[in-house]
Design a protein around this motif. Structure first.
Motif, mmCIF file in Angstrom:
data_model
loop_
_atom_site.group_PDB
_atom_site.id
_atom_site.type_symbol
_atom_site.label_atom_id
_atom_site.label_comp_id
_atom_site.label_asym_id
_atom_site.label_seq_id
_atom_site.Cartn_x
_atom_site.Cartn_y
_atom_site.Cartn_z
ATOM 1 N N MET A 1 27.084 25.239 27.242
ATOM 2 C CA MET A 1 27.033 24.715 25.994
ATOM 3 C C MET A 1 27.304 24.820 25.467
ATOM 4 S SD MET A 1 26.653 28.021 22.994
ATOM 5 C CE MET A 1 24.935 28.305 23.692
ATOM 6 N N SER A 2 27.354 23.352 24.376
ATOM 7 C CA SER A 2 28.180 22.407 23.785
ATOM 8 C C SER A 2 28.870 22.926 22.662
ATOM 9 C CB SER A 2 27.967 21.265 23.279
ATOM 10 O OG SER A 2 26.490 21.275 22.419
ATOM 11 N N LEU A 3 29.667 22.761 21.623
ATOM 12 C CA LEU A 3 30.289 23.171 20.257
ATOM 13 C C LEU A 3 29.537 23.340 19.955
ATOM 14 C CD1 LEU A 3 33.972 21.977 20.629
ATOM 15 C CD2 LEU A 3 33.091 24.086 20.703
ATOM 16 N N SER A 4 29.226 24.425 19.063
ATOM 17 C CA SER A 4 28.807 24.199 17.530
ATOM 18 C C SER A 4 29.225 23.473 16.320
ATOM 19 C CB SER A 4 28.685 25.297 16.848
ATOM 20 O OG SER A 4 29.884 26.054 16.426
ATOM 21 N N LEU A 5 28.724 22.825 15.335
ATOM 22 C CA LEU A 5 29.194 22.118 15.157
ATOM 23 C C LEU A 5 29.965 22.595 13.971
ATOM 24 C CD1 LEU A 5 28.499 19.900 12.846
ATOM 25 C CD2 LEU A 5 27.128 21.155 11.455
ATOM 26 N N ASP A 6 30.154 24.138 13.425
ATOM 27 C CA ASP A 6 31.431 24.814 12.898
ATOM 28 C C ASP A 6 32.806 24.397 13.906
ATOM 29 O OD1 ASP A 6 29.815 26.698 14.337
ATOM 30 O OD2 ASP A 6 30.482 28.132 13.068
ATOM 31 N N ALA A 7 32.090 25.189 15.153
ATOM 32 C CA ALA A 7 33.160 24.664 15.720
ATOM 33 C C ALA A 7 33.724 23.277 15.734
ATOM 34 C CB ALA A 7 33.252 25.049 16.977
ATOM 35 N N LYS A 8 33.229 22.416 15.875
ATOM 36 C CA LYS A 8 33.690 21.174 15.713
ATOM 37 C C LYS A 8 34.119 20.670 14.621
ATOM 38 C CE LYS A 8 30.061 19.097 18.795
ATOM 39 N NZ LYS A 8 28.650 18.022 18.727
ATOM 40 N N ALA A 9 34.452 21.361 13.534
ATOM 41 C CA ALA A 9 34.782 21.039 12.428
ATOM 42 C C ALA A 9 35.989 21.854 12.017
ATOM 43 C CB ALA A 9 33.988 21.603 11.356
ATOM 44 N N LEU A 10 35.980 23.051 12.812
ATOM 45 C CA LEU A 10 37.278 23.369 13.392
ATOM 46 C C LEU A 10 38.180 22.125 14.082
ATOM 47 C CD1 LEU A 10 38.693 25.626 13.054
ATOM 48 C CD2 LEU A 10 37.957 27.139 15.044
ATOM 49 N N VAL A 11 38.015 21.967 15.524
ATOM 50 C CA VAL A 11 38.647 21.284 15.967
ATOM 51 C C VAL A 11 39.232 19.952 15.227
ATOM 52 C CG1 VAL A 11 38.664 19.467 18.236
ATOM 53 C CG2 VAL A 11 37.454 21.606 17.973
ATOM 54 N N ALA A 12 37.994 19.814 14.494
ATOM 55 C CA ALA A 12 38.811 17.748 13.840
ATOM 56 C C ALA A 12 39.656 18.526 12.331
ATOM 57 C CB ALA A 12 38.176 17.963 12.543
ATOM 58 N N ILE A 13 39.234 19.994 11.755
ATOM 59 C CA ILE A 13 40.493 20.495 11.075
ATOM 60 C C ILE A 13 41.490 20.562 11.660
ATOM 61 C CG2 ILE A 13 40.963 22.472 9.512
ATOM 62 C CD1 ILE A 13 37.761 22.493 8.950
ATOM 63 N N PHE A 14 42.029 21.864 13.117
ATOM 64 C CA PHE A 14 43.036 21.952 13.486
ATOM 65 C C PHE A 14 43.831 20.378 14.074
ATOM 66 C CE2 PHE A 14 41.859 26.079 14.690
ATOM 67 C CZ PHE A 14 43.015 26.995 13.797
ATOM 68 N N GLY A 15 43.282 19.650 14.013
ATOM 69 C CA GLY A 15 43.560 18.226 14.955
ATOM 70 C C GLY A 15 44.440 17.325 13.380
ATOM 71 N N VAL A 16 43.825 17.057 12.456
ATOM 72 C CA VAL A 16 44.135 16.217 11.217
ATOM 73 C C VAL A 16 45.435 17.492 10.910
ATOM 74 C CG1 VAL A 16 43.933 15.727 8.896
ATOM 75 C CG2 VAL A 16 42.273 15.118 10.603
ATOM 76 N N SER A 17 44.717 18.923 10.294
ATOM 77 C CA SER A 17 46.248 19.723 9.965
ATOM 78 C C SER A 17 47.876 20.010 11.212
ATOM 79 C CB SER A 17 46.059 21.226 9.553
ATOM 80 O OG SER A 17 47.079 21.627 9.243
ATOM 81 N N GLY A 18 47.810 19.812 12.440
ATOM 82 C CA GLY A 18 48.076 19.725 13.065
ATOM 83 C C GLY A 18 49.114 18.601 13.332
ATOM 84 N N THR A 19 48.177 17.522 12.966
ATOM 85 C CA THR A 19 49.249 15.684 13.050
ATOM 86 C C THR A 19 50.169 15.427 11.684
ATOM 87 O OG1 THR A 19 47.141 14.989 14.299
ATOM 88 C CG2 THR A 19 48.846 13.256 12.444
ATOM 89 N N LEU A 20 49.211 16.592 10.675
ATOM 90 C CA LEU A 20 50.101 16.196 9.199
ATOM 91 C C LEU A 20 51.266 16.581 9.181
ATOM 92 C CD1 LEU A 20 47.177 16.431 7.073
ATOM 93 C CD2 LEU A 20 48.929 13.935 7.239
ATOM 94 N N HIS A 21 51.750 18.203 9.809
ATOM 95 C CA HIS A 21 52.591 18.759 10.114
ATOM 96 C C HIS A 21 53.335 18.501 10.840
ATOM 97 C CE1 HIS A 21 50.188 22.720 8.848
ATOM 98 N NE2 HIS A 21 50.497 23.261 8.974
ATOM 99 N N LEU A 22 53.190 17.572 11.737
ATOM 100 C CA LEU A 22 54.452 17.200 12.312
ATOM 101 C C LEU A 22 54.497 16.142 12.161
ATOM 102 C CD1 LEU A 22 52.587 18.075 16.470
ATOM 103 C CD2 LEU A 22 54.775 19.011 15.278
ATOM 104 N N THR A 23 53.687 15.138 11.448
ATOM 105 C CA THR A 23 53.849 14.134 10.539
ATOM 106 C C THR A 23 54.683 14.098 9.586
ATOM 107 O OG1 THR A 23 52.775 13.345 10.116
ATOM 108 C CG2 THR A 23 52.594 13.318 12.588
ATOM 109 N N ARG A 24 54.795 14.939 8.938
ATOM 110 C CA ARG A 24 54.755 15.162 6.972
ATOM 111 C C ARG A 24 54.946 15.949 6.874
ATOM 112 N NH1 ARG A 24 51.034 11.995 3.298
ATOM 113 N NH2 ARG A 24 52.449 11.997 1.659
ATOM 114 N N PRO A 25 55.940 16.778 7.841
ATOM 115 C CA PRO A 25 56.244 18.490 7.529
ATOM 116 C C PRO A 25 56.072 19.193 5.876
ATOM 117 C CG PRO A 25 58.192 17.722 8.596
ATOM 118 C CD PRO A 25 56.606 16.242 8.321
ATOM 119 N N ARG A 26 57.364 17.473 5.074
ATOM 120 C CA ARG A 26 57.493 18.249 3.503
ATOM 121 C C ARG A 26 55.816 18.452 3.061
ATOM 122 N NH1 ARG A 26 61.942 13.942 1.750
ATOM 123 N NH2 ARG A 26 63.709 14.153 3.054
#
Length: 122
Positions: A1-26
Motif C-alpha cells: 500500500m502506498s502512502l496516503s495523502l495525509d502521510a505524504k503531507a506529513l513527510v513534507a512537513i517533517f522534511g521542511v521543519s527538520g531542515t529548518l531546525h538544522l539550518t535556522r535553529p533561531r
C-alpha cells in the motif's frame, strides 16, 4: 500500500521543519519552554528526528517505527506550540496570533496521520 495523502503531507512537513531546525535553529528558540534544558541541542535533535521520521515514512519496512516515532515526536513538541500561543496572546500582531493559535489544532490531524501510517501494511 502506498502512502496516503495525509502521510505524504506529513513527510513534507517533517522534511521542511527538520531542515529548518538544522539550518535556522533561531526560529525555534522562542518556542522552547523554560523547563527544557540545552535549547540549541534539543532543537537540533528534534530536527534530526523529524528528518528521520520523514525518511522512515517513505519506506514500507520502516514506516511502522517512523509513524509511531512521528506521533510521539508531535506529542513531545506540543508544549512548544502551547508556549508560542501563550506568547502570541500577549502580542499585538494579529498575524502572529493567527499562526500560533492555528498550529495547535493542526497537531491532532498530524498525529493521526503518523499513527495511521504506522498501521498501514504493504
Amino acid at each position: 500500500m502506498s502512502l496516503s495523502l495525509d502521510a505524504k503531507a506529513l513527510v513534507a512537513i517533517f522534511g521542511v521543519s527538520g531542515t529548518l531546525h538544522l539550518t535556522r535553529p533561531r526560529l525555534y528558540q522562542p518556542l522552547m519552554p523554560d523547563f527544557v534544558p540545552a535549547h540549541r541541542e534539543v532543537i537540533y535533535a528534534s530536527g534530526v528526528a523529524e528528518l528521520a521520521c520523514a525518511a522512515g515514512l517513505l519506506h514500507p519496512r520502516t514506516r511502522r517505527l517512523a509513524g509511531y516515532a512521528g506521533a510521539a515526536l508531535l506529542v513531545l513538541v506540543f508544549p512548544g506550540n502551547v508556549k508560542m500561543a501563550d506568547d502570541a496572546r500577549r502580542s499585538r500582531s494579529t498575524r502572529f496570533k493567527t499562526i500560533a493559535y492555528g498550529r495547535l489544532p493542526l497537531q491532532l490531524p498530524m498525529i493521526r496521520a503518523a499513527w495511521r501510517a504506522a498501521r498501514t501494511t504493504d
